[in-house]
Design a protein around this motif. Structure first.
Motif, mmCIF file in Angstrom:
data_model
loop_
_atom_site.group_PDB
_atom_site.id
_atom_site.type_symbol
_atom_site.label_atom_id
_atom_site.label_comp_id
_atom_site.label_asym_id
_atom_site.label_seq_id
_atom_site.Cartn_x
_atom_site.Cartn_y
_atom_site.Cartn_z
ATOM 1 N N SER A 195 0.803 -1.222 0.000
ATOM 2 C CA SER A 195 0.000 0.000 0.000
ATOM 3 C C SER A 195 0.834 1.269 0.000
ATOM 4 O O SER A 195 0.288 2.364 -0.104
ATOM 5 N N ILE A 196 2.170 1.150 0.105
ATOM 6 C CA ILE A 196 3.049 2.318 0.159
ATOM 7 C C ILE A 196 4.132 2.159 -0.895
ATOM 8 O O ILE A 196 4.771 1.110 -0.986
ATOM 9 N N VAL A 197 4.343 3.190 -1.692
ATOM 10 C CA VAL A 197 5.390 3.156 -2.712
ATOM 11 C C VAL A 197 6.329 4.338 -2.503
ATOM 12 O O VAL A 197 5.897 5.451 -2.201
ATOM 13 N N SER A 220 -1.766 -1.468 -6.741
ATOM 14 C CA SER A 220 -2.631 -0.331 -6.455
ATOM 15 C C SER A 220 -2.248 0.239 -5.083
ATOM 16 O O SER A 220 -2.681 -0.268 -4.050
ATOM 17 N N TYR A 221 -1.408 1.271 -5.104
ATOM 18 C CA TYR A 221 -0.927 1.851 -3.857
ATOM 19 C C TYR A 221 -1.927 2.856 -3.289
ATOM 20 O O TYR A 221 -2.562 3.606 -4.036
ATOM 21 N N ARG A 222 -2.025 2.897 -1.966
ATOM 22 C CA ARG A 222 -2.872 3.892 -1.308
ATOM 23 C C ARG A 222 -2.097 5.169 -1.028
ATOM 24 O O ARG A 222 -2.664 6.256 -0.962
ATOM 25 N N MET A 223 -0.770 5.021 -0.821
ATOM 26 C CA MET A 223 0.039 6.179 -0.445
ATOM 27 C C MET A 223 1.335 6.211 -1.240
ATOM 28 O O MET A 223 1.957 5.169 -1.463
ATOM 29 N N PHE A 234 5.624 5.512 7.826
ATOM 30 C CA PHE A 234 4.262 5.102 7.498
ATOM 31 C C PHE A 234 4.026 3.643 7.860
ATOM 32 O O PHE A 234 2.970 3.284 8.388
ATOM 33 N N VAL A 235 4.997 2.789 7.564
ATOM 34 C CA VAL A 235 4.855 1.374 7.922
ATOM 35 C C VAL A 235 4.780 1.226 9.435
ATOM 36 O O VAL A 235 3.938 0.502 9.971
ATOM 37 N N ALA A 236 5.663 1.936 10.152
ATOM 38 C CA ALA A 236 5.677 1.859 11.616
ATOM 39 C C ALA A 236 4.370 2.356 12.221
ATOM 40 O O ALA A 236 3.947 1.881 13.281
ATOM 41 N N ALA A 237 3.710 3.283 11.529
ATOM 42 C CA ALA A 237 2.445 3.826 12.021
ATOM 43 C C ALA A 237 1.263 2.914 11.706
ATOM 44 O O ALA A 237 0.121 3.241 12.044
ATOM 45 N N THR A 241 2.156 -1.807 4.176
ATOM 46 C CA THR A 241 3.450 -2.445 3.954
ATOM 47 C C THR A 241 4.089 -1.867 2.700
ATOM 48 O O THR A 241 3.423 -1.227 1.879
ATOM 49 N N ALA A 242 5.391 -2.128 2.543
ATOM 50 C CA ALA A 242 6.109 -1.625 1.376
ATOM 51 C C ALA A 242 7.276 -2.542 1.069
ATOM 52 O O ALA A 242 7.836 -3.172 1.973
#
Length: 300
Positions: A195-197, A220-223, A234-237, A241-242
């Motif tokens: 979800s993160i790129v 399809s990334y959300r962020m 972002f992953v830590a929050a 995942t990325a």
């Protein structure tokens, strides 16, 4: 030819674009607003086109203004590098090497490698700059840097190429994630979870999309984020995942309690390379630096 372009005008133009307002830009640069307007108007008259346009949310650069803004920032960065390098010579440095590197390389062990070199070679100065891989190639090709370091997945046939460190792409996730205890994962297992790129359109993003297409799948990334550090946050929050380079990501694992599970796909293993221009003799300092980086990499 724009005869009115000088360093002061470039700084003022950048300030206007960043502030979106001539008065605020003038306050920031400690100059009267009318002088800012006159300088920019003189450049517009020289080049024969508008550089700024006033919109509902303030002043914005036109297409020509965007070009000037990009080049102005580059010129000022070059001036800053020049000043720093000349200051080094005044401190006893007898030679200087300019290095440009891709973000994943900067996030990895490059700082430690350069630090060890400088400690052993006090008469050499080094300036570094973070660029995307295409920009690294361009900087070395045009002579803006003696050394470039990047992922060797592009056409480098016109350069001298030497191996640097290796890296492995990993799935970055929180410890409580269902896949956190796995030793490896296949890319096709996690496509729908990504979800993160980092750096959309960059080499890593392009490769992941290509591999997804090969599997008849779609990413399809959300962020979208601009840097590895932001992706870590972002992953830590718990925002998703990325897929990230292991060498750069591991430096954040203890701080942010993240887990990095290697991708088992062959293409996930990456080789970084050092590039220099062909048919251009390397200075002794440049050769010493390259030999040092290769030596450090061989002990990885």
């Amino acid at each position: 030819m724009a005869h009115h372009i000088d360093i002061v005008t470039l700084r003022l133009f950048i300030a206007v674009c960043e502030e979106g307002n001539i008065a605020r830009a003038a306050d920031r640069e400690a100059i009267v607003a009318s002088a800012v307007s006159r300088r920019i108007a003189a450049v517009e008259e020289d080049v024969g086109t508008a550089l700024l346009v006033r919109g509902r949310r303030g002043i914005k650069p036109t297409a020509a203004g965007e070009t000037m803004l990009r080049q102005a920032r580059e010129v000022l960065r070059a001036m800053d590098r020049l000043s720093a390098e000349l200051s080094d010579f005044g401190s006893g440095v007898r030679s200087h090497v300019r290095v440009v590197a891709a973000p994943a390389v900067i996030a990895g062990n490059l700082a430690e490698d350069l630090g060890a070199f400088l400690e052993a070679s006090p008469s050499v100065g080094i300036s570094t700059d973070e660029r995307t891989s295409p920009e690294v190639v361009q900087a070395v090709r045009e002579g803006a840097a003696e050394v470039g370091i990047l992922w060797g997945a592009v056409d480098l046939s016109n350069f001298e190429v030497e191996p640097y460190r290796r890296d492995h792409l990993c799935l970055s996730l929180r410890p409580e994630h269902a896949l956190a205890r796995r030793e490896t994962v296949r890319f096709e297992e996690v496509i729908d979870q990504l979800s993160i790129v980092v750096a959309p359109g960059g080499m890593l993003d392009t490769m992941l999309r290509r591999e997804a297409t090969r599997l008849s799948r779609t990413l399809s990334y959300r962020m979208e984020v601009s840097s590895l550090d932001v992706a870590m946050r972002f992953v830590a929050a718990g925002l998703g995942t990325a897929v990230l380079p292991r060498e750069g990501a591991l430096g954040h694992s203890k701080e942010r309690s993240l887990v990095f599970v290697p991708l088992s796909d062959d293409w996930a293993k990456r080789q970084y390379v050092i590039i220099t221009r062909k048919a251009h003799g390397q200075s002794m300092a440049t050769r010493q630096l390259i030999d040092h980086l290769r030596s450090r990499a061989s002990a990885q």
